[in-house]
Scaffold this active site. Structure first.
Site, PDB file in Angstrom:
ATOM      1  N   HIS A  21      25.203   1.583   5.622  1.00 60.40           N
ATOM      2  CA  HIS A  21      24.434   2.369   6.341  1.00 60.40           C
ATOM      3  C   HIS A  21      23.428   1.342   7.206  1.00 60.40           C
ATOM      4  CE1 HIS A  21      21.528   2.869   2.643  1.00 60.40           C
ATOM      5  NE2 HIS A  21      21.315   1.740   3.371  1.00 60.40           N
ATOM      6  N   HIS A  68      14.274   3.924   3.135  1.00 58.01           N
ATOM      7  CA  HIS A  68      13.775   2.442   3.060  1.00 58.01           C
ATOM      8  C   HIS A  68      12.216   2.489   3.397  1.00 58.01           C
ATOM      9  CE1 HIS A  68      18.056   2.537   3.823  1.00 58.01           C
ATOM     10  NE2 HIS A  68      18.345   1.446   3.191  1.00 58.01           N
ATOM     11  N   HIS A 202      25.021  -6.962  -0.174  1.00 56.51           N
ATOM     12  CA  HIS A 202      24.028  -7.768   0.657  1.00 56.51           C
ATOM     13  C   HIS A 202      22.553  -7.991  -0.069  1.00 56.51           C
ATOM     14  CE1 HIS A 202      22.890  -3.427   1.268  1.00 56.51           C
ATOM     15  NE2 HIS A 202      21.757  -3.734   1.976  1.00 56.51           N
ATOM     16  N   GLU A 249      22.674  -0.315  -3.741  1.00 61.26           N
ATOM     17  CA  GLU A 249      22.741   1.072  -2.862  1.00 61.26           C
ATOM     18  C   GLU A 249      23.975   1.799  -3.086  1.00 61.26           C
ATOM     19  OE1 GLU A 249      19.932   0.072   0.955  1.00 61.26           O
ATOM     20  OE2 GLU A 249      21.967  -0.357   0.979  1.00 61.26           O
TER      21      GLU A 249
HETATM   22  C1  DHB Z   1      20.794  -3.986   6.325  1.00 64.00           C
HETATM   23  C2  DHB Z   1      21.711  -3.141   5.439  1.00 64.00           C
HETATM   24  C3  DHB Z   1      21.226  -2.050   4.626  1.00 64.00           C
HETATM   25  O1  DHB Z   1      21.573  -1.435   3.944  1.00 64.00           O
HETATM   26  C4  DHB Z   1      19.705  -1.889   5.121  1.00 64.00           C
HETATM   27  O2  DHB Z   1      19.164  -0.961   4.457  1.00 64.00           O
HETATM   28  C5  DHB Z   1      18.783  -2.716   5.877  1.00 64.00           C
HETATM   29  C6  DHB Z   1      19.695  -3.675   6.450  1.00 64.00           C
HETATM   30  C7  DHB Z   1      21.559  -5.371   7.076  1.00 64.00           C
HETATM   31  O3  DHB Z   1      22.656  -5.658   6.442  1.00 64.00           O
HETATM   32  O4  DHB Z   1      20.880  -5.941   7.812  1.00 64.00           O
HETATM   33 FE    FE Z   2      19.941   0.090   3.073  1.00 66.02          FE
END
Ligand code: DHB
Ligand code: FE
Length: 296
Positions: A21, A68, A202, A249
């Site tokens: 997302h 978030h 990530h 996540e």
């Molecule tokens: C990114 C990915 C995420 O799931 C998020 O909540 C905020 C940023 C990203 O890759 O920039």
């Molecule tokens: Fe996220």
């Protein structure tokens, strides 16, 4: 909860979708950047998913995501919550709310799900007033592009993966099974999809910012389809070590998987790296019982 008699009309889950997302995907759409050399290769791969969902036409999508710290802040953290509002507006995440249609909820179904889950000993927090952040709006944009109105109703289903302690994968998987039971005891003939969001690997900050673990992510996608119990056995420490601080996540996809049949058909899958800081992943899992379910 009164079980439906056989032959009575009922809601049914036809498929599940997993998708990252990443907020920058929403910004790329909103700012007309989807044809740029950075974004086009990713957006091209959304096309088969968009064609598939346009044919499948779900009446309701239950979108499993984490807020978030936009609708909720850390003054109170609910592990699992459900949005029962008539409508949901996009949150202002710092650059103003995204220019997208208002999201229509389904309060009657949401209250039915809340009741069924609580009776099944999943103590949901019920949210009657909230906005929705990129965790929900970006998956909608990925699946439906930029329509004048969203083609289905949406029930936000929030999971805390931001504040420790986070739920276990097994708890998420079991919650998915209880969610299926809730949907299949609803007295309206609806096509429902469950969308699991977030991940894949990530890490947004700290020394390991930018971490990607494609080998883990590919095994996660394999196991999610064929051996979801293996995914439930990944510990919090392993999620953190292997997928970075935000990779967990993807644990939310287990709620989607739990709501599906034991055997599912993977009708589409791809990953693309990087999308912002993330190894972007999508999977579409279709219930094998779909044909028989839709025939009534
Ligand atoms: C990114 C990915 C995420 O799931 C998020 O909540 C905020 C940023 C990203 O890759 O920039
Ligand atoms: Fe996220």
């Amino acid at each position: 909860m009164i079980p439906l008699r056989s032959g009575e009309r009922q809601a049914r889950i036809v498929a599940g979708v997993g998708t990252s997302h990443v907020p920058a995907i929403g910004a790329a759409l909103d700012n007309g950047k989807t044809e740029s050399s950075y974004w086009k290769p990713l957006f091209d791969q959304f096309e088969p998913a968009r064609e598939w969902i346009a044919k499948e036409k779900p009446d309701v999508c239950i979108i499993v995501y984490n807020d978030h710290a936009h609708a909720f802040d850390l003054s109170a953290t609910a592990t699992f919550s459900i949005g029962t509002c008539e409508e949901f507006l996009p949150a202002d995440e710092g650059y103003g709310p995204r220019p997208i249609p208002v999201i229509q909820g389904d309060p009657r179904l949401a209250w039915h799900i809340a009741e069924s889950l609580v009776m099944d000993e999943f103590d949901m927090t019920i949210v009657n007033d909230m906005t929705v952040d990129h965790g929900l709006t970006v998956p909608l944009s990925i699946l439906f592009d930029q329509p004048d109105a969203w083609p289905c109703k949406v029930i936000p289903f929030m999971v805390n993966v931001v504040q420790y302690p986070q739920p276990t994968g097994l708890r998420c998987y079991k919650l998915g099974k209880a969610l299926r039971k809730a949907i299949e005891t609803y007295d309206k003939d609806l096509k429902v999809m469950v969308i699991g969001t977030g991940g894949l690997s990530h890490q947004l900050q700290g020394q390991r910012a930018g971490l990607i673990n494609d080998a883990f992510d590919q095994k996660f996608l394999d196991d999610l389809q064929n051996d979801p119990m293996a995914v439930t056995k990944v510990t919090h420490a392993e999620w953190l070590r292997e997928t970075g601080s935000e990779g967990i996540e993807a644990i939310m996809w287990l709620i989607m998987r739990g709501a599906l049949d034991e055997q599912v058909e993977e009708v589409y899958r791809f990953t693309h790296c990087p999308a912002s800081s993330t190894n972007y992943g999508m999977t579409i899992l279709q219930n094998n019982s779909k044909a028989e379910m839709t025939s009534h």
